[in-house]
Design a protein around this motif. Sequence first.
Motif, PDB file in Angstrom:
ATOM      1  N   LEU A   1      -9.036  54.126   8.685  1.00 33.27           N
ATOM      2  CA  LEU A   1      -8.025  53.258   8.077  1.00 33.27           C
ATOM      3  C   LEU A   1      -6.772  54.061   7.752  1.00 33.27           C
ATOM      4  O   LEU A   1      -6.851  55.213   7.347  1.00 33.27           O
ATOM      5  CB  LEU A   1      -8.559  52.636   6.786  1.00 33.27           C
ATOM      6  N   THR A   2      -5.628  53.428   7.912  1.00 33.12           N
ATOM      7  CA  THR A   2      -4.351  54.052   7.572  1.00 33.12           C
ATOM      8  C   THR A   2      -3.786  53.391   6.322  1.00 33.12           C
ATOM      9  O   THR A   2      -4.278  52.359   5.866  1.00 33.12           O
ATOM     10  CB  THR A   2      -3.346  53.878   8.718  1.00 33.12           C
ATOM     11  N   ASN A   3      -2.731  53.990   5.801  1.00 32.45           N
ATOM     12  CA  ASN A   3      -2.024  53.370   4.678  1.00 32.45           C
ATOM     13  C   ASN A   3      -1.542  51.975   5.069  1.00 32.45           C
ATOM     14  O   ASN A   3      -1.573  51.050   4.264  1.00 32.45           O
ATOM     15  CB  ASN A   3      -0.821  54.212   4.265  1.00 32.45           C
ATOM     16  N   ALA A   4      -1.089  51.838   6.312  1.00 29.72           N
ATOM     17  CA  ALA A   4      -0.573  50.545   6.788  1.00 29.72           C
ATOM     18  C   ALA A   4      -1.652  49.470   6.734  1.00 29.72           C
ATOM     19  O   ALA A   4      -1.388  48.339   6.325  1.00 29.72           O
ATOM     20  CB  ALA A   4      -0.028  50.682   8.193  1.00 29.72           C
ATOM     21  N   ASP A   5      -2.875  49.820   7.139  1.00 31.32           N
ATOM     22  CA  ASP A   5      -3.979  48.851   7.105  1.00 31.32           C
ATOM     23  C   ASP A   5      -4.243  48.374   5.678  1.00 31.32           C
ATOM     24  O   ASP A   5      -4.402  47.187   5.425  1.00 31.32           O
ATOM     25  CB  ASP A   5      -5.267  49.475   7.660  1.00 31.32           C
ATOM     26  N   CYS A   6      -4.298  49.338   4.771  1.00 27.88           N
ATOM     27  CA  CYS A   6      -4.639  49.014   3.377  1.00 27.88           C
ATOM     28  C   CYS A   6      -3.510  48.290   2.655  1.00 27.88           C
ATOM     29  O   CYS A   6      -3.763  47.379   1.867  1.00 27.88           O
ATOM     30  CB  CYS A   6      -5.020  50.285   2.632  1.00 27.88           C
ATOM     31  N   CYS A   7      -2.271  48.686   2.915  1.00 29.46           N
ATOM     32  CA  CYS A   7      -1.167  48.047   2.194  1.00 29.46           C
ATOM     33  C   CYS A   7      -0.985  46.591   2.628  1.00 29.46           C
ATOM     34  O   CYS A   7      -0.568  45.755   1.825  1.00 29.46           O
ATOM     35  CB  CYS A   7       0.123  48.843   2.347  1.00 29.46           C
ATOM     36  N   LYS A   8      -1.338  46.271   3.871  1.00 27.66           N
ATOM     37  CA  LYS A   8      -1.217  44.885   4.335  1.00 27.66           C
ATOM     38  C   LYS A   8      -2.128  43.947   3.558  1.00 27.66           C
ATOM     39  O   LYS A   8      -1.707  42.866   3.159  1.00 27.66           O
ATOM     40  CB  LYS A   8      -1.526  44.797   5.828  1.00 27.66           C
TER      41      LYS A   8
ATOM     42  N   CYS B   1      -3.379  44.474   0.613  1.00 28.34           N
ATOM     43  CA  CYS B   1      -3.000  44.479  -0.814  1.00 28.34           C
ATOM     44  C   CYS B   1      -1.644  43.831  -1.053  1.00 28.34           C
ATOM     45  O   CYS B   1      -1.252  43.612  -2.197  1.00 28.34           O
ATOM     46  CB  CYS B   1      -2.971  45.907  -1.340  1.00 28.34           C
ATOM     47  N   ASN B   2      -0.918  43.577   0.028  1.00 29.65           N
ATOM     48  CA  ASN B   2       0.416  42.981  -0.052  1.00 29.65           C
ATOM     49  C   ASN B   2       1.388  43.859  -0.845  1.00 29.65           C
ATOM     50  O   ASN B   2       2.106  43.380  -1.723  1.00 29.65           O
ATOM     51  CB  ASN B   2       0.340  41.564  -0.629  1.00 29.65           C
ATOM     52  N   ILE B   3       1.372  45.162  -0.524  1.00 33.08           N
ATOM     53  CA  ILE B   3       2.312  46.114  -1.118  1.00 33.08           C
ATOM     54  C   ILE B   3       2.898  46.954   0.016  1.00 33.08           C
ATOM     55  O   ILE B   3       2.421  46.901   1.142  1.00 33.08           O
ATOM     56  CB  ILE B   3       1.640  47.023  -2.178  1.00 33.08           C
ATOM     57  N   THR B   4       3.924  47.736  -0.284  1.00 38.24           N
ATOM     58  CA  THR B   4       4.542  48.574   0.741  1.00 38.24           C
ATOM     59  C   THR B   4       3.689  49.823   0.993  1.00 38.24           C
ATOM     60  O   THR B   4       2.868  50.213   0.159  1.00 38.24           O
ATOM     61  CB  THR B   4       5.952  49.024   0.326  1.00 38.24           C
ATOM     62  N   GLU B   5       3.920  50.450   2.153  1.00 42.26           N
ATOM     63  CA  GLU B   5       3.196  51.684   2.474  1.00 42.26           C
ATOM     64  C   GLU B   5       3.520  52.784   1.471  1.00 42.26           C
ATOM     65  O   GLU B   5       2.649  53.552   1.081  1.00 42.26           O
ATOM     66  CB  GLU B   5       3.538  52.163   3.886  1.00 42.26           C
ATOM     67  N   LYS B   6       4.759  52.880   1.066  1.00 41.60           N
ATOM     68  CA  LYS B   6       5.166  53.900   0.086  1.00 41.60           C
ATOM     69  C   LYS B   6       4.453  53.677  -1.236  1.00 41.60           C
ATOM     70  O   LYS B   6       3.974  54.627  -1.866  1.00 41.60           O
ATOM     71  CB  LYS B   6       6.689  53.873  -0.105  1.00 41.60           C
ATOM     72  N   SER B   7       4.361  52.437  -1.651  1.00 36.93           N
ATOM     73  CA  SER B   7       3.672  52.110  -2.892  1.00 36.93           C
ATOM     74  C   SER B   7       2.196  52.487  -2.802  1.00 36.93           C
ATOM     75  O   SER B   7       1.634  53.080  -3.724  1.00 36.93           O
ATOM     76  CB  SER B   7       3.829  50.619  -3.197  1.00 36.93           C
ATOM     77  N   PHE B   8       1.563  52.170  -1.667  1.00 34.48           N
ATOM     78  CA  PHE B   8       0.149  52.515  -1.497  1.00 34.48           C
ATOM     79  C   PHE B   8      -0.037  54.030  -1.480  1.00 34.48           C
ATOM     80  O   PHE B   8      -0.962  54.568  -2.094  1.00 34.48           O
ATOM     81  CB  PHE B   8      -0.420  51.893  -0.221  1.00 34.48           C
ATOM     82  N   SER B   9       0.856  54.722  -0.806  1.00 29.12           N
ATOM     83  CA  SER B   9       0.797  56.183  -0.758  1.00 29.12           C
ATOM     84  C   SER B   9       0.920  56.786  -2.157  1.00 29.12           C
ATOM     85  O   SER B   9       0.196  57.717  -2.512  1.00 29.12           O
ATOM     86  CB  SER B   9       1.907  56.711   0.147  1.00 29.12           C
ATOM     87  N   ASN B  10       1.847  56.259  -2.949  1.00 24.97           N
ATOM     88  CA  ASN B  10       2.024  56.739  -4.328  1.00 24.97           C
ATOM     89  C   ASN B  10       0.774  56.513  -5.164  1.00 24.97           C
ATOM     90  O   ASN B  10       0.408  57.331  -5.997  1.00 24.97           O
ATOM     91  CB  ASN B  10       3.213  56.057  -4.993  1.00 24.97           C
ATOM     92  N   LYS B  11       0.099  55.418  -4.930  1.00 23.25           N
ATOM     93  CA  LYS B  11      -1.118  55.111  -5.672  1.00 23.25           C
ATOM     94  C   LYS B  11      -2.261  56.031  -5.246  1.00 23.25           C
ATOM     95  O   LYS B  11      -3.042  56.487  -6.078  1.00 23.25           O
ATOM     96  CB  LYS B  11      -1.499  53.644  -5.498  1.00 23.25           C
ATOM     97  N   ARG B  12      -2.350  56.322  -3.958  1.00 23.09           N
ATOM     98  CA  ARG B  12      -3.390  57.227  -3.452  1.00 23.09           C
ATOM     99  C   ARG B  12      -3.258  58.628  -4.025  1.00 23.09           C
ATOM    100  O   ARG B  12      -4.254  59.289  -4.296  1.00 23.09           O
ATOM    101  CB  ARG B  12      -3.326  57.332  -1.932  1.00 23.09           C
ATOM    102  N   CYS B  13      -2.043  59.105  -4.190  1.00 23.57           N
ATOM    103  CA  CYS B  13      -1.864  60.478  -4.679  1.00 23.57           C
ATOM    104  C   CYS B  13      -1.675  60.546  -6.194  1.00 23.57           C
ATOM    105  O   CYS B  13      -1.504  61.631  -6.742  1.00 23.57           O
ATOM    106  CB  CYS B  13      -0.720  61.169  -3.955  1.00 23.57           C
TER     107      CYS B  13
ATOM    108  N   ARG C   1      -6.543  44.038  -9.202  1.00 28.35           N
ATOM    109  CA  ARG C   1      -6.526  43.138  -8.043  1.00 28.35           C
ATOM    110  C   ARG C   1      -6.556  43.931  -6.739  1.00 28.35           C
ATOM    111  O   ARG C   1      -7.315  43.621  -5.815  1.00 28.35           O
ATOM    112  CB  ARG C   1      -5.284  42.249  -8.093  1.00 28.35           C
ATOM    113  N   GLU C   2      -5.760  44.985  -6.645  1.00 26.14           N
ATOM    114  CA  GLU C   2      -5.706  45.807  -5.432  1.00 26.14           C
ATOM    115  C   GLU C   2      -7.032  46.532  -5.187  1.00 26.14           C
ATOM    116  O   GLU C   2      -7.512  46.606  -4.052  1.00 26.14           O
ATOM    117  CB  GLU C   2      -4.570  46.832  -5.541  1.00 26.14           C
ATOM    118  N   ILE C   3      -7.614  47.042  -6.247  1.00 24.21           N
ATOM    119  CA  ILE C   3      -8.898  47.745  -6.140  1.00 24.21           C
ATOM    120  C   ILE C   3      -9.975  46.807  -5.611  1.00 24.21           C
ATOM    121  O   ILE C   3     -10.734  47.154  -4.701  1.00 24.21           O
ATOM    122  CB  ILE C   3      -9.304  48.326  -7.518  1.00 24.21           C
ATOM    123  N   LYS C   4     -10.022  45.612  -6.161  1.00 28.90           N
ATOM    124  CA  LYS C   4     -11.032  44.648  -5.729  1.00 28.90           C
ATOM    125  C   LYS C   4     -10.811  44.202  -4.286  1.00 28.90           C
ATOM    126  O   LYS C   4     -11.763  44.033  -3.525  1.00 28.90           O
ATOM    127  CB  LYS C   4     -11.041  43.438  -6.660  1.00 28.90           C
TER     128      LYS C   4
END
Length: 91
Positions: A34-41, A43-55, A63-66
Amino acid sequence: MAYYYNLVIPHRVKRKEVITMYPNLEAEMARNKLTNADCCKVCNITEKSFSNKRCGKSEFVLREIKILQKEFFKSCSLEYLFSETPLEGRQ
């Protein structure tokens, strides 16, 4: 008489330090390819936002976790996925 020398001067390469806030999430994403792009889609958030959350620069909301667990990691518990210390095996 002139002497020329070939000096090899290594360049110092600055490498970005990778900070892993959730090592089990990282491992499961890698196992599932899985990539950031797969997960952010989902969760309905941007890739940058997902990346910031991962690190760890920002926090995941419940909601995103679930959504991540339901869509991609059904065999993993939330405690396992979002533990800040690596745990052995899927739990």
